[in-house]
Design a protein around this motif. Sequence first.
Motif, PDB file in Angstrom:
ATOM      1  N   ALA A  23     -17.552  34.965   3.430  1.00 39.87           N
ATOM      2  CA  ALA A  23     -17.216  34.595   2.662  1.00 39.87           C
ATOM      3  C   ALA A  23     -16.761  35.900   1.622  1.00 39.87           C
ATOM      4  CB  ALA A  23     -17.707  33.884   1.327  1.00 39.87           C
ATOM      5  N   LYS A  76     -11.222  28.907  -0.151  1.00 36.80           N
ATOM      6  CA  LYS A  76     -12.526  29.539  -0.581  1.00 36.80           C
ATOM      7  C   LYS A  76     -13.418  30.395  -0.422  1.00 36.80           C
ATOM      8  CE  LYS A  76     -14.426  25.136   1.328  1.00 36.80           C
ATOM      9  NZ  LYS A  76     -15.115  24.563   2.199  1.00 36.80           N
ATOM     10  N   THR A  78     -11.952  32.112   2.128  1.00 37.12           N
ATOM     11  CA  THR A  78     -13.392  32.827   3.605  1.00 37.12           C
ATOM     12  C   THR A  78     -12.468  32.642   4.346  1.00 37.12           C
ATOM     13  OG1 THR A  78     -15.144  31.596   2.046  1.00 37.12           O
ATOM     14  CG2 THR A  78     -15.506  31.577   4.888  1.00 37.12           C
TER      15      THR A  78
END
Length: 125
Positions: A23, A76, A78
């Motif tokens: 992340a 996200k 990510t």
Amino acid sequence: QVQLVESGGGLVQAGDSLRLSCAASGRTFTTGGMGWFRQAPGKEREFVAAIRWSGGSTYYADSVKGRFTISRDNAKNTVYLQIASLQPEDTAVYYCAARSSLFVNWYSRNVYDYWGQGIQVTVSS
């Protein structure tokens, strides 16, 4: 301040699957790409896989093709690394890395601007 945080590692058995996550915070990446590297005890850090943020093109080391899958979730911020059929030789510290500009030479550690702290993956036989 850009931070990359890996998660999902641990101790697994040979043949298991695992998904690592990375992340990113402190910046939204829209250009460049992300890479995964790994470093086994006593060995150099080696390229595993990479993905472009825009378009999603993926790149793999020959040694992991067919078992490793890199993917991303732009919303996200990510990146994931799915590892199938883990083997003891996959035991290593896995690092994610980010490059925020032109994404070339994705297999080289030197092109990445940011690195995560690394996460241990241990595969028992």
